[in-house]
Design a protein around this motif. Sequence first.
Motif, PDB file in Angstrom:
ATOM      1  N   THR A  19      97.566  29.900  64.954  1.00 34.12           N
ATOM      2  CA  THR A  19      96.160  30.283  64.788  1.00 34.12           C
ATOM      3  C   THR A  19      95.573  29.621  63.541  1.00 34.12           C
ATOM      4  O   THR A  19      94.483  29.041  63.578  1.00 34.12           O
ATOM      5  CB  THR A  19      96.044  31.815  64.648  1.00 34.12           C
ATOM      6  OG1 THR A  19      96.838  32.422  65.652  1.00 34.12           O
ATOM      7  CG2 THR A  19      94.608  32.268  64.763  1.00 34.12           C
ATOM      8  N   VAL A  20      96.332  29.728  62.447  1.00 36.67           N
ATOM      9  CA  VAL A  20      95.840  29.186  61.180  1.00 36.67           C
ATOM     10  C   VAL A  20      95.656  27.673  61.276  1.00 36.67           C
ATOM     11  O   VAL A  20      94.644  27.126  60.831  1.00 36.67           O
ATOM     12  CB  VAL A  20      96.809  29.557  60.035  1.00 36.67           C
ATOM     13  CG1 VAL A  20      96.481  28.773  58.772  1.00 36.67           C
ATOM     14  CG2 VAL A  20      96.744  31.049  59.765  1.00 36.67           C
ATOM     15  N   LEU A  23      92.529  26.839  63.298  1.00 35.63           N
ATOM     16  CA  LEU A  23      91.319  27.114  62.519  1.00 35.63           C
ATOM     17  C   LEU A  23      91.142  26.087  61.407  1.00 35.63           C
ATOM     18  O   LEU A  23      90.032  25.611  61.149  1.00 35.63           O
ATOM     19  CB  LEU A  23      91.400  28.523  61.909  1.00 35.63           C
ATOM     20  CG  LEU A  23      91.127  29.680  62.868  1.00 35.63           C
ATOM     21  CD1 LEU A  23      91.362  31.025  62.176  1.00 35.63           C
ATOM     22  CD2 LEU A  23      89.687  29.616  63.374  1.00 35.63           C
ATOM     23  N   LEU A  24      92.242  25.725  60.766  1.00 32.38           N
ATOM     24  CA  LEU A  24      92.156  24.785  59.646  1.00 32.38           C
ATOM     25  C   LEU A  24      91.699  23.408  60.092  1.00 32.38           C
ATOM     26  O   LEU A  24      90.964  22.729  59.384  1.00 32.38           O
ATOM     27  CB  LEU A  24      93.514  24.675  58.950  1.00 32.38           C
ATOM     28  CG  LEU A  24      93.751  25.728  57.871  1.00 32.38           C
ATOM     29  CD1 LEU A  24      95.156  25.598  57.320  1.00 32.38           C
ATOM     30  CD2 LEU A  24      92.734  25.576  56.746  1.00 32.38           C
ATOM     31  N   ILE A  26      89.710  22.807  62.490  1.00 35.49           N
ATOM     32  CA  ILE A  26      88.266  22.897  62.756  1.00 35.49           C
ATOM     33  C   ILE A  26      87.480  22.967  61.444  1.00 35.49           C
ATOM     34  O   ILE A  26      86.480  22.272  61.264  1.00 35.49           O
ATOM     35  CB  ILE A  26      87.962  24.121  63.645  1.00 35.49           C
ATOM     36  CG1 ILE A  26      88.612  23.914  65.020  1.00 35.49           C
ATOM     37  CG2 ILE A  26      86.461  24.330  63.783  1.00 35.49           C
ATOM     38  CD1 ILE A  26      88.633  25.163  65.875  1.00 35.49           C
ATOM     39  N   ILE A  27      87.959  23.799  60.516  1.00 39.55           N
ATOM     40  CA  ILE A  27      87.232  23.961  59.246  1.00 39.55           C
ATOM     41  C   ILE A  27      87.467  22.760  58.327  1.00 39.55           C
ATOM     42  O   ILE A  27      86.566  22.283  57.650  1.00 39.55           O
ATOM     43  CB  ILE A  27      87.698  25.242  58.517  1.00 39.55           C
ATOM     44  CG1 ILE A  27      87.425  26.464  59.380  1.00 39.55           C
ATOM     45  CG2 ILE A  27      87.033  25.384  57.160  1.00 39.55           C
ATOM     46  CD1 ILE A  27      88.169  27.703  58.906  1.00 39.55           C
ATOM     47  N   TRP A  92      94.532  39.608  61.271  1.00 47.33           N
ATOM     48  CA  TRP A  92      93.410  38.712  60.990  1.00 47.33           C
ATOM     49  C   TRP A  92      93.144  38.567  59.498  1.00 47.33           C
ATOM     50  O   TRP A  92      92.662  37.536  59.040  1.00 47.33           O
ATOM     51  CB  TRP A  92      92.167  39.136  61.772  1.00 47.33           C
ATOM     52  CG  TRP A  92      92.368  38.815  63.216  1.00 47.33           C
ATOM     53  CD1 TRP A  92      92.678  39.694  64.205  1.00 47.33           C
ATOM     54  CD2 TRP A  92      92.351  37.506  63.813  1.00 47.33           C
ATOM     55  NE1 TRP A  92      92.868  39.027  65.395  1.00 47.33           N
ATOM     56  CE2 TRP A  92      92.664  37.682  65.182  1.00 47.33           C
ATOM     57  CE3 TRP A  92      92.119  36.225  63.334  1.00 47.33           C
ATOM     58  CZ2 TRP A  92      92.752  36.609  66.060  1.00 47.33           C
ATOM     59  CZ3 TRP A  92      92.184  35.163  64.213  1.00 47.33           C
ATOM     60  CH2 TRP A  92      92.515  35.352  65.569  1.00 47.33           C
ATOM     61  N   VAL A  95      95.498  35.956  58.638  1.00 52.25           N
ATOM     62  CA  VAL A  95      94.985  34.652  59.084  1.00 52.25           C
ATOM     63  C   VAL A  95      93.989  34.114  58.064  1.00 52.25           C
ATOM     64  O   VAL A  95      94.077  32.961  57.632  1.00 52.25           O
ATOM     65  CB  VAL A  95      94.317  34.774  60.476  1.00 52.25           C
ATOM     66  CG1 VAL A  95      93.514  33.517  60.799  1.00 52.25           C
ATOM     67  CG2 VAL A  95      95.358  35.042  61.541  1.00 52.25           C
ATOM     68  N   LEU A  96      93.046  34.970  57.658  1.00 53.83           N
ATOM     69  CA  LEU A  96      92.004  34.542  56.725  1.00 53.83           C
ATOM     70  C   LEU A  96      92.625  34.060  55.408  1.00 53.83           C
ATOM     71  O   LEU A  96      92.292  32.980  54.898  1.00 53.83           O
ATOM     72  CB  LEU A  96      91.032  35.703  56.472  1.00 53.83           C
ATOM     73  CG  LEU A  96      89.820  35.376  55.601  1.00 53.83           C
ATOM     74  CD1 LEU A  96      89.014  34.248  56.217  1.00 53.83           C
ATOM     75  CD2 LEU A  96      88.943  36.606  55.419  1.00 53.83           C
ATOM     76  N   VAL A  99      94.421  30.768  55.831  1.00 55.37           N
ATOM     77  CA  VAL A  99      93.510  29.619  55.961  1.00 55.37           C
ATOM     78  C   VAL A  99      93.147  29.106  54.573  1.00 55.37           C
ATOM     79  O   VAL A  99      93.194  27.902  54.305  1.00 55.37           O
ATOM     80  CB  VAL A  99      92.252  30.011  56.766  1.00 55.37           C
ATOM     81  CG1 VAL A  99      91.137  29.001  56.537  1.00 55.37           C
ATOM     82  CG2 VAL A  99      92.582  30.106  58.245  1.00 55.37           C
TER      83      VAL A  99
END
Lengths: 229, 367
Positions: A19-20, A23-24, A26-27, A92, A95-96, A99
Motif C-alpha cells: 500500500t505504502v 501511494l508513494l 503516486i505522491i 491507515w 500507512v500515513l 508514507v
Amino acid sequence: MFTEADLDAIWLTLRLATTVTLLLLIIGTPIAWWLARTDSWLKGPIGAVVALPLVLPPTVLGFYMLIAMGPNGVIGQLTQQLGIGLLPFSFWGLVLASVVYSLPFVVQPIQNAMQALGDRPMEVAATLRAGPWQRFFCVVLPLSKPGFITAAILGFAHTVGEFGVVLMIGGNIPQETRVVSVQIYDYVEAMEYGQAHVLSALMVGFSFIVLLGVYGFQRQSAGMLGVKS
Amino acid sequence: MMSESAPKIHAQFHLTRQSKGLEPFELKVSTELPSQGVTAIFGHSGSGKTTFLRCVAGLERAQSGYLEVQGQIWQGPKQFLPTHQRPLGYVFQESSLFDHLTAMGNLKFAIKRAAAPTTTEAFERIVSLMGIESILMRYPNQLSGGERQRVAIARALLIQPRILLMDEPLASLDSARKQEILPYLAKLRSSLDIPILYVSHSVDEIAQLADHVVVLESGHMVAQGALSEVFARTDLKALSGFDTGAVWQGEVAERDAPWHLSKVACGQASLWVRDAGDPVGSAMRLRILARDVSLSRSVNDESSIVNRLPVSILEITPDQDEAMVLIRLQCAEQILLARLTKRSLDTMQLAVGQSLWAQIKSVAIVR
C-alpha cells in the motif's frame, strides 16, 4: 515453523509495504518532477523536508506524527471531521506515517533519473508535436523507468524494515499494526529466541535479495544506457 | 538555381543572456529568408547561429521578436506559439532518438502526431530516402552515429513539417560518417519542397548544400544572400581563411570522353573538370578555392594547367594571414577569388582594374 501470529505479521507487513509503495509512487512522482525541474528558491527547503526522514530518529518522526494524528492535531481534526475517526493505532495511521517515513527513498531515485535526462528529450518531443502532458507520460516516465524501479524496491524494503515509527504510531495490535519487526521485538521481550531467530533470518534473507536485485538492476540499466559495445 | 521569389520567412529576434561567469550574449537579427531551398545559417561557435534556430523553433524565447513563417505568425508582440504547435521538423546536433523506443518506435512517435495520416507510400519514400529500411527494428544504442542521425531526419520528415530546421546535424560525427550522410542530405534538398534552415560552421557542408547563406558574427547578421554571392565576398571574417573560395553554378556543356573530362559552362566562363558521369545539360556546382588560383600576365599555355581564364582585378584585400592577400576577380559575369603572397602582389605590381590570366589548379565539383 511459523506460528499463526507470525503469518499474520508477515501478511500485514506485505500489505502495508505494498500500500505504502503504491501511494508513494503516486505522491512521489510529482514531487520528484518538481524538484528535478524547478529553479525556485523553494527547491532547497522542500528537498530538505523530503530528506528529513533519512536523518531523524524514527521516534522523533513518530512522536510528531502521533501528535498530528491525535484528537487535537491537524490531521486528527481533519480525519474526525471527515468521519474517519482517529488514525493512531490503526492500519491507515501506520500507512500515513510510513508514507512520510519512506518518502525520500522513493523521491530521490526518481528525481535523480529525471535530472539525468536533461532538457533534450523534452525539447525533442516538443518538436514532434507532443504537448506538456504527452511529453511527461510518453517520454519522461518511460525514460525514467530505472529510477522508478529502484524507487519502488527501496520504498517497499524500507517500509518492511521499519520499527520505531510503527511502535510510536501503531503500537502492537495483531492483524492491525503488529508487523514482523514488532513481532520479533515481542519474541525477544518474551525470551522466545527460537521464534525471533526464524523471523529475523527471514528479514535478513529478504533484505539481501532486495539489495542484490537493486544492484543487479542498476548495473544492467547502466549498461543499457551506455555507449554501444 | 533557386529563384529569388518573395521571401516568406520574416524573422526578427532580440535576445540577451547573462549567465554567471560568462560574457553577456546578445542576439540581434532581423531578416527575411526565402521560403524554398536550403538556407544555411553560418558562423563560428558563439556566433548565435544555434540560438537563432532555437528561437525559430520556439525552444528559446527572444525577449522581443517577430516571426512569420509562410503567412503564419509564430511570435509577435503579444503571442508566442509553443514549439509543439509549430509545424516544423527539427534535427538536433547529437543523437536525439528516444532510447526506450526502436528506430521504428521513434518514427511512429512522429507518425502518430503528424498533421495528416501518413500514407504507406510516403512512409516508404522517406525510409528509403534515408536508407534505413534494414535498421528499423533496432534500438538507438545498437545504431551507429550516422544511422541514428538518418533515423532522426526521417522522424523529423514524418511529422510533415512546413519547414525543416537542422542544427549542425553532422557536427557530432567523424569525417567518415559525415561523408556517409552528406549524399542523403543532398538527396533530401532535391526531393523536398519545404524550406530547410541548416545551421553549420562548416564551409564545406554549406558549399555543398546551401542555396542561400546567412552569416552571423557574435549575435549579429553580417551578410546574407545567394551562396555564390556571399562566398565571393572577401570582407567576411567567418569566411576568410584556408577554405576561402568562390562557388560557381553552371551546367555540363560538353564531354570529352577519351580524356574523362567535362566542360562546365557558367555563363560565358567555362571550366574543364573531371567527368563525373553527368550528361550534357545537367546542373553542376563548382567550388574554386582561392589558394588554387594563381595569376599571370600572359596566357602561359606552356604550363600543365588546364583551366585558364581572362580576368580583371576588382579588389585587393589583406588576408588574416599577414603574408597573404585576397584578390577579387571579375571573370565574365562570375566572381573568382585568388589568394596570393604579398610579395607576388608587389613584384607583379598588381592593381585594381588590371587584366590578367587566372590559372586554376583545381576545381571541386560540389554537386
